[in-house]
Design a protein around this motif. Sequence first.
Motif, PDB file in Angstrom:
ATOM      1  N   ASN A 747       0.834  -1.164   0.238  1.00  0.00           N
ATOM      2  CA  ASN A 747      -0.094  -0.063  -0.068  1.00  0.00           C
ATOM      3  C   ASN A 747       0.851   1.323   0.074  1.00  0.00           C
ATOM      4  OD1 ASN A 747       0.823   0.615   2.649  1.00  0.00           O
ATOM      5  ND2 ASN A 747      -1.141   0.078   3.610  1.00  0.00           N
ATOM      6  N   SER A 794      -4.237   1.294  -1.842  1.00  0.00           N
ATOM      7  CA  SER A 794      -3.990  -0.266  -1.887  1.00  0.00           C
ATOM      8  C   SER A 794      -3.509  -0.930  -3.277  1.00  0.00           C
ATOM      9  CB  SER A 794      -5.217  -1.005  -1.017  1.00  0.00           C
ATOM     10  OG  SER A 794      -5.789  -0.359   0.113  1.00  0.00           O
ATOM     11  N   SER A 825       5.956   3.593  -2.047  1.00  0.00           N
ATOM     12  CA  SER A 825       4.959   2.467  -1.611  1.00  0.00           C
ATOM     13  C   SER A 825       5.717   1.506  -0.394  1.00  0.00           C
ATOM     14  CB  SER A 825       4.385   1.492  -2.485  1.00  0.00           C
ATOM     15  OG  SER A 825       5.411   0.659  -3.112  1.00  0.00           O
TER      16      SER A 825
END
Length: 1184
Positions: A747, A794, A825
Motif C-alpha cells: 500500500n 491499496s 509504497s
Amino acid sequence: MQLKIMMPKKKHLSAGRAPLILFLCQMVSALEVPLDLVQPPTITQQSPKDYIIDPRENIVIQCEAKGKPPPSFSWTRNGTHFDIDKDPLVTMKSGSGTLTVNIMSEGKAETYEGVYQCTARNERGAAISNNIVIRPSRSPLWTKEKLERITLRNGQSLVLPCRPPVGLPPPIIFWMDNSFQRLPQSERVSQGLNGDLYFSNVLPEDTREDYICYARFNHTQTIQQKQPISVKVISVDELNDTIAANLSDTEFYGAKSHRERPPTFLTPEGNASRKEELRGNVLSLECIAEGLPTPIIYWIKEDGTLSINRTFYRNFKKTLQIVQVTEADSGNYQCIAKNALGAIHHTISVTVKAAPYWIIAPQNLVLSPGEDGTLICRANGNPKPRISWLLNGVPIEIAPDDPSRKIDGDTIIFSNVQERSSAVYQCNASNEYGYLLANAFVNVLAEPPRILTSADTLYQVIANRPALLDCAFFGSPLPTIEWFKGAKGSALREDIYVLHENGTLEIPVAQKDSTGTYTCVARNKLGMAKNDIHLEIKDPTRIIKQPEYAVVQRGSTVSFECIVKHDHTLIPTVMWLKDHRELPSDGRFTVDKDRLVVADVNDDDGGTYTCVANTTLDNVSASAVLSVVDVPNPPFDLELTDQLDRSVQLSWTPGDDNNSPITKFIIEYEDAMHEPGLWHHQTEVPGAQTTAQLKLSPYVNYSFRVMAVNSLGRSLPSEASEQYLTKAAEPDKNPTAVEGLGSEPDNLVITWKPLNGFESNGPGLQYKVSWRQKDGDDEWTSMVVADVSKYIVSGTPTFVPYLIKVQALNDAGFAPEPAVVLGHSGEDLPMVAPGNVHVNVVNSTLAEVHWDPVPLKSIRGHLQGYRIYYWKAQSSSTRNRRHIEKKILTFQGSKTHGMLPGLEPFSHYTLNVRVVNGKGEGPASPDRVFNTPEGVPSAPSSLKIVNPTLDSLTLEWEPPSHPNGVLTEYTLKYQPINSTHELGPLVDLKIPANKTRWTLKNLNFSTRYKFYFYAQTAAGSGNQITEEAITTVDEAMASRQVDIATQGWFIGLMCAVALLILILLIVCFIRRNKGGKYPVKEKEDAHADPEIQPMKEDDGTFGEYSDAEDHKPLKKGSRTPSDRTVKKEDSDDSLVDYGEGVNGQFNEDGSFIGQYSGKKEKEPAEGNESSEAPSPVNAMNSFV
C-alpha cells in the motif's frame, strides 16, 4: 571711631539686596511723630471713592484719623454741611468720624445717595478725606418680551441676543439650559463680551427649546433670567416639496446660503473701529466671525509686538486681553479671521488714557523753629493733571497768608518756619478721568532726641546674611545718629557697615565675629539719647541629604529622604508638601524624622514633593519629583472603516500612557466562526500610530482588539471591535507536509497537514488527492476526500516511487496547482545478506570488518545501513568454551566497512553482517571467526608480606585477573627506606611465572623495604603493585621476648591489664553520658590530632579512629607510575609512626590490640593487608 548718619552711598546697595531696599524705604516712609507730641490730624482709614452699597444693609461710611490733641470730625454731603444731629437714622462712632446709616429699620438707601467728605480737625490743622460717592446696587428684572422660534438652515450663522438690564455694578452674563447646565462653547459657538451668543454656523444638534441668558448681580447675590429662546435648524435636503411650497424664504432666519463661504465679522462691524482704555485696567479686544468652515481668529499688533507676560487669549482666541495696560500699549491691533475659502481682517485703534497717578506724593514735614523745608506734589496722567493746593481743607488762595510759605506750582517752599506755620496741606491732582487727593502736614516742633526702638533688643541673624539693627528715632531738629560696638566703643569701619537715613545699621554680610553689643546714639542741639542693641549670629539651616527624583510603578512604595543640619540653639520643624500644598490626609503617607514614605502609590500621588525645614530665623527647602508609571490603560473607541474583501482599516484612541510613553500597539483578532474565544496575533504598529490597514482572509468572522505597550509592559486588551465577516473565496494555499509512505508492502499511505478553518477561505473544504508511479506512463489517479489528513492507496507493488500531490478546494473553487511530492509504497524485509565478509585484526583490542554491498533491488526499501553482530566465543588461554552475550554495531548508509573497538586481547570472536531497511533486518551473512593477539597483563590481584624475620621477608601473591595472554615471568623490584624516608639502591629480581610465593633473604634487620611487583607476557609488562614491610629486631631480643611471653606470671599480668582497661572504659563511658570528662579525652583535645575524630556531641559516644583513608588502619598496596619510578608519599602519619612499627586501633569495646607488621603506605581499599595473627610478644612490644 564713630559713624554718623549720612545718605547711604549707592555703592553699598546691590541688585541682590532689592528686598532689603524696599524694607528700608518702607521704614523711611513710616517715620512718624510720636502720638504723645502735638501734631496735626492724619486720615488713617476711609471708604473707597466709588462706594456701592447693598440697599438691604445699613450704610457704613468710614473715616478714621489720629492727632494730638485728638481731632474732631465733621461731614459734608453734596458740597454742603451734613448735620448729623438732625437725622435720627445717622450716628457717628465715638472717637471716630465713621458714620452708620440705619436703613434696615426704616428709610431707603436711595435717600442717602450722594458725595460725602469727612474733615478731621484739631488746633494744629484739618485733614480731609476723598469725595466718597455713595450709590446703592441695583439688579433690575428683564422686561417682558415675546420671543418667536428661530428657524434657519444648516450652516447659517446666528446671534442670540441677551441685552441684560442695566445694573450696578454690571452683571456677569452666562448661558444655560432649563437644567441649569452651561451650554457648551467652542470655536464655532461662543459668548461675546456684550453677553450675546454667537454661532459661526449652525448644525442640526444646535436645535433646542431652552437657550436661556442669565445675569448674576454679585453685589446683591441675585440671578435674573431671560425668557428661553427656541432654535430649529433644518436641512433643505430634508424638506419635501409640500413643506418647501408652504414655507417662504422670509420665514427662515436670514437669507444666507448654507453652502461653504469665506468669513465675515459678526462683531465688530466694518473694517476698523476704535477702543479707549484707562491705564492700569484690562484691555479687552474682541473679534467674532461667521463662515463655513468655522473661521479661526489670529491677532497681531501692527506697530509692535504683544507683551508675552501681560497678553492673554480668551474665548477660543476671539478675545485678546492685555492686563495692566500702559500708554505703550496704544496702537493698531488687527484681528484676522480665516478659513479654507478666504480671510478678512479688522483693525482696532487703541488709545490708552490715564487718570492721575503719583510720581511724588507729598509727605508729612516736621521742622524745628527757624528751619526750612519743602512739600512736593507731582503727578502724571493723560491728559496732564492739574495740581491745586488746599490748606486745612480750604483752597490755599483764600487761606490766611504765611510769610514763611511760597507756592511754586507743584511745590511749596517753607523758610524760617515758626510754630504758627503748623497746618495740614492737601494736594489735588485731577483730569477728566479722575483725581488724587493727599494730606501732608507741616508740624513745627522743638524736641530733644528720643529713640523709639526698645532698649536691649536682641537680634538673631543667620551667618552670611545681612543684619539690620533698628534705631528708630525722633527729634526736632532732626538728630544725627552714631553707632558704636562694644562697651569701650570700638570703632566701626565704614567699608563694613552701612548707615541708613532712618537710623538702621546694616551689616551686609554678618559673620560669627559680628556677634556683640551695638550702641545707637542720637544727638541734636536740644540733647542726646542712646540705646543698646544685641546681635547673635547663628549657623544656617541646611539640607545635607535632599530628596531625589523617583520613578515608581503604581501600587509600589516610595520614600524620600531629607536630612537637616541646623544651629544647635535653634529648633527646626520639618514639614512635607505636595505640589506646594499640605500632604493628603491619607494613611498611606507616613512621615518620620528624616523620611517621607508613600505606600501603595497611585496616579494622584505623582507630583513635586518638597521638604521644608523652618526655624525662627530661616527656612530651606528641597524638592523632588515623583513620577508614577504603569502599563498603559487599554485603548478604546475601536472603529472599522474602508471595509473591503481582503482588507479593513482599524482605528482607535490610545488610553493614558501612565507617564511612560507608548512604544507600540499590538493588534489581535478572533475568528468567531472557526475558533471562538481564541485570539491570534495580527500585527504591531508604532506607538505614534492610531490606525492600521489590516490584511484579511476570506470567510472569517473577524473581531479585533488592541493592546498598548510601554517600557513597563502591555496594557489590558481593549474592548473587542464590531464583527466583520469577509466573503468566501477559493483557498489561497494547499496542505503542507505532504508525504507518501507505505505501512504495508502493498500500500501507499498519503498524509498531509490539513488547512485550518481560518485558511479554508469558505465552506465545503475538501482535498483532491492525486498519485501515479514515477517511472511509468500511467495517468494521474485522483480522489476527492473530505476534510481529513490521510488517504491509503491499496494494491501497490512493493517499494515503488510514486508522484503525489494534494490540492485544497471548497464551494468557491480550487486552490492553486499543488507541488508534486515523491513518495514510496510500502517496504519489505531485505532478501540478500552482505557477501565477502572478512576481518582485519588491527591490534589486540581493535578489528576492521569489510563486506560487499547488497544489490539495491534486493533491499526492498530505504537503505538504513548495515549491522554487525559479534561475540566472544572462547578464551585462547583456557580453551574453555562459554557463551558470551552478542554485541551489535550499526553503520549508517551505504558504508562497506567498519571498526570494532573495545575487544579483549587473546580472545576468540565470531561475527556476521546484515543489511537494514525501514522494515527491518535482512538475513545474516555466514559467520566469520577471528582471534585477537596477546596484550599486556593487568596488575597482580594481590601482594602480601608474611613471616618477617631478622633478615628475610616472604611475599605471597595472586596472578593477574586479566593476564591477556600467556604469563612469561614476574618482576620484583625492591629498595630500603631509611628513617628520613630516603630510598636506597633498587634491586631487580625475575621470578618464574608459575610461582605465587617468594622469600627474600639476607636483608638488613629492622629495616623498612618498599616492593614493586608486576607480571609480563610476550606483549610486555603489566601494571605494578607496591607494598612495604619491615624486618624484625636482633635475634637475642626476640628470644627474650618469646621466653617472657611463655611465663605464667606474664599471662596473668596481661589478663589483669586487659580487665583494668575494660573497667576504665566502662567508667569513662558512664561519666561521658553524664557530661563528665576523662583524661584520655583531655589529651585528645590537647593534641588536636586531625586524624582523631572528636566525641560526637549528639549521643556522647566516642568517635571512631580514622587515618583519613576511609578508617583503614594500614595503607594498602600502591602502584608506582608506569615508568616504575618511586615517589615519596605525601604523608606517612599513622599509629605505626608513633608505635615503633605497631599497627594499632581501638576495638569496639575500647581495648587496644596490635599486630606486628611492616609499615604500609596509605592506599585505596583494593590493596592487601598482612593477615598474621597477633601474638603475646607483639602485645608486649606495644608497651615497651
